[in-house]
Design an enzyme around this catalytic site. Structure first.
Site, PDB file in Angstrom:
ATOM      1  N   ILE A 160       0.883  -1.164   0.000  1.00  0.00           N
ATOM      2  CA  ILE A 160       0.000   0.000   0.000  1.00  0.00           C
ATOM      3  C   ILE A 160       0.924   1.217   0.000  1.00  0.00           C
ATOM      4  O   ILE A 160       1.657   1.450   0.962  1.00  0.00           O
ATOM      5  CB  ILE A 160      -1.004  -0.016   1.180  1.00  0.00           C
ATOM      6  CG1 ILE A 160      -1.950   1.175   1.137  1.00  0.00           C
ATOM      7  CG2 ILE A 160      -0.305  -0.139   2.507  1.00  0.00           C
ATOM      8  CD1 ILE A 160      -3.120   1.081   2.115  1.00  0.00           C
ATOM      9  N   TYR A 169      -1.248   2.376  10.907  1.00  0.00           N
ATOM     10  CA  TYR A 169      -1.996   1.125  11.054  1.00  0.00           C
ATOM     11  C   TYR A 169      -2.579   0.982  12.452  1.00  0.00           C
ATOM     12  O   TYR A 169      -3.723   0.548  12.617  1.00  0.00           O
ATOM     13  CB  TYR A 169      -1.126  -0.080  10.678  1.00  0.00           C
ATOM     14  CG  TYR A 169      -0.777  -0.078   9.222  1.00  0.00           C
ATOM     15  CD1 TYR A 169      -1.769  -0.048   8.241  1.00  0.00           C
ATOM     16  CD2 TYR A 169       0.547  -0.072   8.801  1.00  0.00           C
ATOM     17  CE1 TYR A 169      -1.456  -0.020   6.899  1.00  0.00           C
ATOM     18  CE2 TYR A 169       0.876  -0.045   7.456  1.00  0.00           C
ATOM     19  CZ  TYR A 169      -0.135  -0.013   6.513  1.00  0.00           C
ATOM     20  OH  TYR A 169       0.175   0.025   5.181  1.00  0.00           O
TER      21      TYR A 169
END
Length: 175
Positions: A99, A145
């Protein structure tokens, strides 16, 4: 950034050259300051060649998604399920293998858009959790995250050129 300017779409196998360009750009922007030129070049040659990316684009269980702003690709996402995952996980899981977003677009909520795309796909596939590996020295990504609910569950070695690095494995439970 208005949402009508941004689109996420599944990458087709005939877009390998575009995928290679955004892959090299974002990988270099993200990691070149902390790694040697030799290790960076070895990784790019071995992992971001047209042949390697074409193979990945045609691998069952792997899908790429481009993030576009107007007509420019500014980021991308690679998802793996089943045997396409880089490490097998118990049960029905989805891996975010990559990503990446161009540095100039960080802090605009676009990383969250890519992450949401991954989570939505994982939920559609009834995955029990979504997981990924992130370099232990990429504190910005680890923070991102954690902010989005991921928790560490393991580590593994990631080889960048000749350098063996530690990736933190993180997951987000979906059930």
């Amino acid at each position: 950034m208005p949402t009508q300017e941004i689109a996420i779409y599944k990458t087709s196998p005939n877009e390998a050259h575009l995928l290679r360009a955004i892959s090299i750009l974002t990988f270099t922007e993200t990691f070149s300051k902390q790694n040697t030129e030799a290790d960076m070049q070895k990784y790019i040659i071995e992992n971001l060649s047209i042949e390697k990316l074409e193979n990945e684009l045609n691998t069952k269980g792997s899908d790429f998604y481009f993030l576009r702003s107007h007509e420019q690709v500014i980021g991308y996402l690679k998802l793996n399920v089943g045997i396409a995952q880089t490490e097998q996980q118990p049960g029905n899981t989805l891996e975010i293998e990559r990503i990446y977003l161009m540095n100039e677009y960080h802090g605009k909520g676009l990383g969250e858009r890519l992450l949401k795309q991954a989570i939505d796909i994982a939920k559609q596939q009834h995955a029990s959790y979504i997981w990924l590996g992130v370099w232990e020295e990429n504190l910005k990504a680890i923070s991102f995250y954690k902010k989005n609910g991921f928790q560490q569950f393991d580590t593994h070695v990631f080889k960048l050129g000749e350098d063996e690095q530690t990736d933190i494995l993180m997951k987000l439970e979906l059930n």
